[in-house]
Scaffold this motif. Structure first.
Motif, PDB file in Angstrom:
ATOM      1  N   VAL A 192     -57.058  18.130-123.544  1.00 38.16           N
ATOM      2  CA  VAL A 192     -56.196  19.095-124.153  1.00 38.16           C
ATOM      3  C   VAL A 192     -54.774  18.318-124.392  1.00 38.16           C
ATOM      4  CG1 VAL A 192     -54.816  21.279-123.702  1.00 38.16           C
ATOM      5  CG2 VAL A 192     -57.418  21.271-123.066  1.00 38.16           C
ATOM      6  N   ASP A 193     -54.559  17.704-123.253  1.00 35.62           N
ATOM      7  CA  ASP A 193     -53.208  16.921-123.547  1.00 35.62           C
ATOM      8  C   ASP A 193     -53.151  16.044-124.668  1.00 35.62           C
ATOM      9  OD1 ASP A 193     -50.576  16.310-122.964  1.00 35.62           O
ATOM     10  OD2 ASP A 193     -51.243  14.952-121.286  1.00 35.62           O
ATOM     11  N   MET A 194     -54.034  15.151-124.810  1.00 38.03           N
ATOM     12  CA  MET A 194     -53.959  14.046-125.702  1.00 38.03           C
ATOM     13  C   MET A 194     -54.357  14.977-127.357  1.00 38.03           C
ATOM     14  SD  MET A 194     -57.460  12.138-125.395  1.00 38.03           S
ATOM     15  CE  MET A 194     -57.519  11.821-123.545  1.00 38.03           C
ATOM     16  N   THR A 196     -53.172  17.893-128.017  1.00 29.63           N
ATOM     17  CA  THR A 196     -51.830  18.574-128.152  1.00 29.63           C
ATOM     18  C   THR A 196     -50.710  17.359-128.564  1.00 29.63           C
ATOM     19  OG1 THR A 196     -52.479  20.100-126.494  1.00 29.63           O
ATOM     20  CG2 THR A 196     -50.066  19.998-127.405  1.00 29.63           C
ATOM     21  N   HIS A 197     -50.744  16.243-128.083  1.00 30.90           N
ATOM     22  CA  HIS A 197     -49.782  15.380-128.540  1.00 30.90           C
ATOM     23  C   HIS A 197     -50.156  14.949-129.870  1.00 30.90           C
ATOM     24  CE1 HIS A 197     -49.189  13.484-124.038  1.00 30.90           C
ATOM     25  NE2 HIS A 197     -48.520  14.849-124.383  1.00 30.90           N
ATOM     26  N   THR A 198     -51.332  14.689-130.425  1.00 34.94           N
ATOM     27  CA  THR A 198     -51.591  14.876-131.840  1.00 34.94           C
ATOM     28  C   THR A 198     -51.225  15.771-132.706  1.00 34.94           C
ATOM     29  OG1 THR A 198     -52.897  12.690-131.533  1.00 34.94           O
ATOM     30  CG2 THR A 198     -53.377  14.132-133.386  1.00 34.94           C
ATOM     31  N   ALA A 265     -43.991  22.332-128.214  1.00 34.99           N
ATOM     32  CA  ALA A 265     -44.975  23.322-127.181  1.00 34.99           C
ATOM     33  C   ALA A 265     -44.674  22.546-126.193  1.00 34.99           C
ATOM     34  CB  ALA A 265     -46.248  23.330-127.855  1.00 34.99           C
ATOM     35  N   HIS A 266     -44.705  21.224-125.867  1.00 38.71           N
ATOM     36  CA  HIS A 266     -44.617  20.452-124.802  1.00 38.71           C
ATOM     37  C   HIS A 266     -43.202  21.167-123.811  1.00 38.71           C
ATOM     38  CE1 HIS A 266     -47.747  17.823-125.265  1.00 38.71           C
ATOM     39  NE2 HIS A 266     -47.473  17.088-124.075  1.00 38.71           N
ATOM     40  N   LYS A 267     -41.934  21.140-124.624  1.00 35.70           N
ATOM     41  CA  LYS A 267     -40.902  21.622-124.049  1.00 35.70           C
ATOM     42  C   LYS A 267     -41.291  23.140-123.148  1.00 35.70           C
ATOM     43  CE  LYS A 267     -37.775  18.945-125.824  1.00 35.70           C
ATOM     44  NZ  LYS A 267     -37.074  17.966-125.074  1.00 35.70           N
ATOM     45  N   ALA A 280     -51.491  22.317-113.818  1.00 37.25           N
ATOM     46  CA  ALA A 280     -51.711  20.972-114.350  1.00 37.25           C
ATOM     47  C   ALA A 280     -51.222  21.140-115.718  1.00 37.25           C
ATOM     48  CB  ALA A 280     -53.221  20.616-114.375  1.00 37.25           C
ATOM     49  N   HIS A 281     -50.588  20.168-116.189  1.00 33.94           N
ATOM     50  CA  HIS A 281     -49.736  19.950-117.541  1.00 33.94           C
ATOM     51  C   HIS A 281     -50.757  20.185-118.681  1.00 33.94           C
ATOM     52  CE1 HIS A 281     -47.702  18.520-120.985  1.00 33.94           C
ATOM     53  NE2 HIS A 281     -48.280  17.644-121.355  1.00 33.94           N
ATOM     54  N   GLY A 282     -52.105  19.876-118.504  1.00 43.45           N
ATOM     55  CA  GLY A 282     -52.946  20.033-119.787  1.00 43.45           C
ATOM     56  C   GLY A 282     -53.599  21.345-119.564  1.00 43.45           C
ATOM     57  N   GLY A 284     -51.678  23.986-118.678  1.00 43.69           N
ATOM     58  CA  GLY A 284     -50.568  24.753-119.260  1.00 43.69           C
ATOM     59  C   GLY A 284     -50.675  24.915-120.749  1.00 43.69           C
ATOM     60  N   LEU A 285     -50.938  23.660-121.263  1.00 45.52           N
ATOM     61  CA  LEU A 285     -50.938  23.739-122.875  1.00 45.52           C
ATOM     62  C   LEU A 285     -52.244  24.184-123.361  1.00 45.52           C
ATOM     63  CD1 LEU A 285     -50.027  19.532-123.169  1.00 45.52           C
ATOM     64  CD2 LEU A 285     -48.875  21.453-123.593  1.00 45.52           C
ATOM     65  N   ALA A 286     -53.168  24.396-122.663  1.00 46.77           N
ATOM     66  CA  ALA A 286     -54.303  25.117-123.050  1.00 46.77           C
ATOM     67  C   ALA A 286     -53.873  26.600-123.303  1.00 46.77           C
ATOM     68  CB  ALA A 286     -55.579  24.996-122.228  1.00 46.77           C
TER      69      ALA A 286
HETATM   70 ZN    ZN Z   1     -48.573  16.146-122.747  1.00 42.99          ZN
END
Ligand code: ZN
Ligand code: NZQ
Length: 391
Positions: A192-194, A196-198, A265-267, A280-282, A284-286
């Motif tokens: 999810v993290d990678m 979201t970065h893209t 979104a990362h902020k 976990a960061h990922g 949260g992004l999910a």
């Molecule tokens: Zn990230």
């Protein structure tokens, strides 16, 4: 295409068994005494630390050791690390782990000789112009910190990033087999993290960069497929290798080159894992990313990109008569994929609630003093709307 500067200076040693070369690589970088630096014990349990110790000793290197970096690392531990490395006479931080260990090492590396404080650097009250050497043995495909120009620390409930070209490690040893021992939840967080970065860079405000679009779409399709495979079979080398390389490519600057974009979104996510470092960061992004897309979908300006996202990344049929349906289907496909990996989709599942939204919205916008220039600019009111869509 916008003008850009790109210098991904980290040397990458990629592939099976490469951790055995650690000692030689450290020596080739001119270090005499690295600090072997790690997290909570996974690298010890897997035998990786033992192999690295042997490799360092085999290269005739003296070294010191410090473990205990926690996920969502603190500025205080980075400061302690810098003092420890100074007392031991270390001239390199050798981070063995994921984003947390690497980020803590990045910020400590500035402070070993200068005596600066990591949090002062993060908050830009002090500007470092040098650091001790910095190497990485990566054990999780996720943040891209192994080649990125950013580092993220937490201090007294605030989680903030520091960006500098000096943050890029001197080298990164990336053996996909080291990720076989990851718990499925962490594999999923990394996917999810990678992604979201893209994806964040894909939702840029300029649409004149066909190359960047094609690169992102190809990368995302490969990650989506590899994520499925790695969850089914943790020992699928090709899947693990795809994820490991894609994690770096998603956040080393390549996906943003020539684009007007930012990690907004990362902020917002950083506010979530700042409130509870157990998040976990990922994960949260999910929760956040589908909500962010839903927020964007209310705006006419975002329709074309959201349709393309649904078609090119999720392989959905475009509905030319009712493009909104395509947009909705793309958002649902995202959420369904994250769920299929075992990721949460609401704030509640992460232990957060409506009562936390005001604080998080203030936190990511400097109490309303900052507006991020996204397709739909994000100020405090917009941040709050996005968080509400996460409930
Ligand atoms: Zn990230
Ligand atoms: O601490 P140990 O015992 O090693 O366990 C870790 C940790 O519990 C475990 N783990 C890692 N490799 C393993 C393993 N367990 C078994 N086998 C392995 N091979 O996984 C857990 C998570 O590790 P962590 O380093 O916290 O994860 P991640 O790489 O996702 O890093 C997250 C941190 O990086 C920041 C995040 O905000 C967060 O603080 N980010 C850093 C970025 C950067 N510097 O460029 C960009 C990102 O957007 C992100 O913000």
């Amino acid at each position: 295409m916008e003008n850009f500067y790109l210098h991904t200076s980290t040397e990458v040693y990629f592939g099976r068994g490469r951790a055995a070369e650690t000692g030689e690589i450290v020596r080739a970088h001119g270090a005499r005494k690295p600090l072997l630096y790690y997290g909570g014990g996974s690298a010890e349990r897997s035998g990786l630390l033992g192999r690295i110790r042997s490799s360092l000793a085999g290269a005739g290197l003296d070294f010191a050791e410090l473990g205990g970096v926690r996920s969502n690392p603190t500025a205080n531990f980075a400061a302690y690390t810098a003092r420890f490395a100074r007392e031991k006479g270390c001239d390199m931080l050798l981070a063995v782990g994921g984003g947390s260990v690497i980020d803590s090492a990045k910020m400590a590396a500035y402070c070993v000789r200068s005596g600066l404080e990591p949090w002062d650097i993060t908050m830009k009250r002090a500007v470092p112009d040098s650091r001790v050497k910095l190497g990485v043995v990566l054990t999780i495909a996720a943040t891209g910190s192994e080649t990125s120009d950013s580092a993220v620390l937490t201090h007294e409930g605030q989680k903030r990033g520091y960006t500098s070209e000096l943050n890029r490690p001197d080298f990164a040893i990336m053996d996909p087999e080291l990720t076989y021992t990851l718990p499925p939840y962490q594999t999923a967080c990394g996917v999810v993290d990678m992604m979201t970065h893209t994806m964040e860079r894909y939702f840029c405000t300029n649409t004149d960069n066909a190359l960047a679009d094609e690169l992102s779409e190809g990368l995302l399709r490969a990650v989506i497929a590899a994520g499925r495979r790695a969850m089914q079979d943790p020992f699928d080398y090709e899947a693990r290798a795809t994820l490991m390389f894609a994690g770096s490519l998603s956040h080393n600057g390549l996906m943003g080159a020539g684009r007007r974009c930012g990690m907004w979104a990362h902020k917002l996510e950083h506010e979530m894992s700042a409130l509870d470092p157990g998040i976990a960061h990922g994960a949260g992004l999910a929760v956040l990313w589908p909500a962010y897309l839903r927020f964007l979908s209310a705006d006419e300006a975002a329709q074309a990109r959201l349709c393309r996202y649904a078609v090119k990344i999720w392989g959905l049929e475009p509905d030319f008569e009712r493009p909104r349906r395509t947009v909705e289907a793309g958002i649902e496909a995202t959420r369904a994929y994250f769920n299929s990996l075992g990721m949460p989709s609401t704030l509640r599942e992460l232990g957060l609630s409506e009562a936390d939204i005001a604080r998080m919205s203030d936190g990511c916008t400097g109490a309303g003093t900052v507006t991020y220039p996204a397709i739909v600019p994000i100020g405090r009111a917009e941040a709050e709307r996005i968080f509400r869509l996460c409930l």
